[in-house]
Design an enzyme around this catalytic site. Structure first.
Site, PDB file in Angstrom:
ATOM      1  N   SER A  42       0.852  -1.193   0.000  1.00  0.00           N
ATOM      2  CA  SER A  42       0.000   0.000   0.000  1.00  0.00           C
ATOM      3  C   SER A  42       0.882   1.235   0.000  1.00  0.00           C
ATOM      4  O   SER A  42       1.915   1.273   0.667  1.00  0.00           O
ATOM      5  CB  SER A  42      -0.938  -0.011   1.204  1.00  0.00           C
ATOM      6  OG  SER A  42      -0.213   0.139   2.400  1.00  0.00           O
ATOM      7  N   MET A  43       0.458   2.232  -0.788  1.00  0.00           N
ATOM      8  CA  MET A  43       1.286   3.430  -0.922  1.00  0.00           C
ATOM      9  C   MET A  43       0.471   4.684  -0.626  1.00  0.00           C
ATOM     10  O   MET A  43       0.583   5.692  -1.348  1.00  0.00           O
ATOM     11  CB  MET A  43       1.901   3.449  -2.324  1.00  0.00           C
ATOM     12  CG  MET A  43       2.802   2.235  -2.562  1.00  0.00           C
ATOM     13  SD  MET A  43       3.629   2.241  -4.146  1.00  0.00           S
ATOM     14  CE  MET A  43       2.241   2.065  -5.221  1.00  0.00           C
ATOM     15  N   GLY A  44      -0.361   4.610   0.397  1.00  0.00           N
ATOM     16  CA  GLY A  44      -1.135   5.763   0.843  1.00  0.00           C
ATOM     17  C   GLY A  44      -1.910   6.400  -0.292  1.00  0.00           C
ATOM     18  O   GLY A  44      -2.615   5.715  -1.042  1.00  0.00           O
TER      19      GLY A  44
ATOM     20  N   GLY B 126      -4.803   1.199   6.080  1.00  0.00           N
ATOM     21  CA  GLY B 126      -4.125  -0.069   5.832  1.00  0.00           C
ATOM     22  C   GLY B 126      -4.866  -1.243   6.479  1.00  0.00           C
ATOM     23  O   GLY B 126      -4.958  -2.325   5.895  1.00  0.00           O
ATOM     24  N   ASP B 127      -5.405  -1.006   7.663  1.00  0.00           N
ATOM     25  CA  ASP B 127      -6.162  -2.073   8.341  1.00  0.00           C
ATOM     26  C   ASP B 127      -7.394  -2.445   7.522  1.00  0.00           C
ATOM     27  O   ASP B 127      -7.770  -3.621   7.440  1.00  0.00           O
ATOM     28  CB  ASP B 127      -6.599  -1.621   9.744  1.00  0.00           C
ATOM     29  CG  ASP B 127      -5.421  -1.236  10.623  1.00  0.00           C
ATOM     30  OD1 ASP B 127      -4.313  -1.747  10.366  1.00  0.00           O
ATOM     31  OD2 ASP B 127      -5.608  -0.429  11.540  1.00  0.00           O
TER      32      ASP B 127
END
Ligand SMILES: Nc1ncnc2c1ncn2[C@@H]1O[C@H](COP(=O)(O)OP(=O)(O)OP(=O)(O)O)[C@@H](O)[C@H]1O
Ligand SMILES: [Mg+2]
Length: 310
Positions: free
Chosen positions: A222-224, A253-254
């Site tokens: 994941s890259m925000g 992310g969760d």
């Protein structure tokens, strides 16, 4: 069934304050208390998506009871080991400019007996239909090899699968086991490979491939606000981010972990899992703190996700 394991959960207390003044009295307003901890967040989102989950881990003292009560209120089944130590309270202060100040307690000290009780509980929950999600920081009393040992003990036990979302040394050691699935963010993968912040994305995708070679079957990077990359043995995909009003990116992310675990548990196609992961995580940034995304919004966002094969 998705069994989340939160070894160091918390009651998250979020409050607003005009300005945080060190060394002075700070008057708080709009104080809200939520069940917290990364595995707990995953269970909450799995449940919003309509999946089956049990939240597990350690809980102790009156704050531990409060945490379980809050899970009850959300109708989330749980099976925690009660500890002699007290579950921590994490205070999050939001000032008038939106800046977040976090004051986190260390959490309960876990005894060897408490650890053994939890291990036994998790073993009893393992089946071919179980996905264990191990996420978040480790409490005092447990070594940095804890996730590694759990992966070794749980992975394949009765056919169970293990998803790890951790960082630093616990992640490094877990990868020696390894787990079946991981979801590092950009910072976590750069840290693991000791790579500089300006590492190009093509290199990050190669890093994910290297992780697969360790025996994992799926890596979600994941890259925000830049979206995500998904890499498996069969195919790799790039998902640009969705445009959503951003309220808080904490817990995005969760939500991604929850959606992936939910999709895998339901036996959805890999494309559907990734689509749901992007939609659920984008939905999560529209809510305050780690509050879960709204299901109707997730469904709307799913239609906007564009996966590109890389
Ligand atoms: N500003 C944003 N706009 C749209 N989507 C976002 C944004 N920030 C995050 N996301 C979505 O959430 C996913 C996960 O975000 P991120 O990489 O920040 O996770 P994380 O650092 O593990 O978060 P946490 O550990 O706090 O849950 C991203 O891949 C993306 O799909
Ligand atoms: Mg994360």
């Amino acid at each position: 069934m998705i069994v989340t394991v939160t070894l160091n959960p918390a009651l998250d207390k979020t409050a607003h304050v005009n300005r945080v003044c060190p060394g002075a009295l700070n008057r708080l307003r709009d104080v809200v208390v939520d069940a917290g901890g990364k595995g707990v967040n995953v269970s909450v989102v799995v449940s919003v998506l309509g999946g089956k989950t049990i939240a597990s881990g350690f809980a102790g003292g009156s704050t531990g009871e409060e945490l379980l009560l809050r899970l009850d209120k959300r109708a989330i089944p749980h099976d925690f080991v009660r500890t002699a130590g007290t579950t921590r309270v994490n205070l999050k202060l939001i000032d008038d400019e939106g800046a977040l100040t976090e004051l986190n307690e260390p959490g309960a000290l876990i005894s060897p007996e408490e650890w053994q009780t939890l291990e036994k509980k998790l073993y009893s929950l393992a089946s071919k239909d179980t996905i264990f999600v191990l996420s978040g920081s480790l409490p005092r009393g447990l070594g940095t090899d804890t996730y590694r040992n759990l992966c070794l003990a749980l992975r394949g036990r009765e056919g169970a699968r293990v998803f790890v979302d951790a960082d630093g040394e616990p992640l490094r050691q877990a990868l020696l086991a390894p787990p079946d699935y991981i979801k590092p963010n950009r910072y976590e993968i750069l840290q693991y490979f000791s790579a500089p912040p300006d590492t190009p994305e093509t290199q990050l995708v190669e890093f994910c491939g290297e992780l697969l070679n360790k025996g994992l079957s799926f890596v979600a990077l994941s890259m925000g606000e830049d979206g995500a990359v998904f890499v498996s043995k069969t195919a790799s995909y790039r998902a640009p981010p969705l445009r959503v009003p951003v309220r808080s990116t904490v817990g995005a992310g969760d939500s991604m972990v929850a959606a992936l675990a939910y999709g895998m548990d339901r036996g959805l196609s890999q494309e559907r899992c990734m689509t749901l992961a992007v939609a659920a995580s984008a939905g999560a940034v529209t809510t305050e703190g780690t509050r879960p995304p709204d299901l109707a919004l997730v469904r709307e966002l799913e239609a906007q996700v564009q996966l590109r094969r890389i």
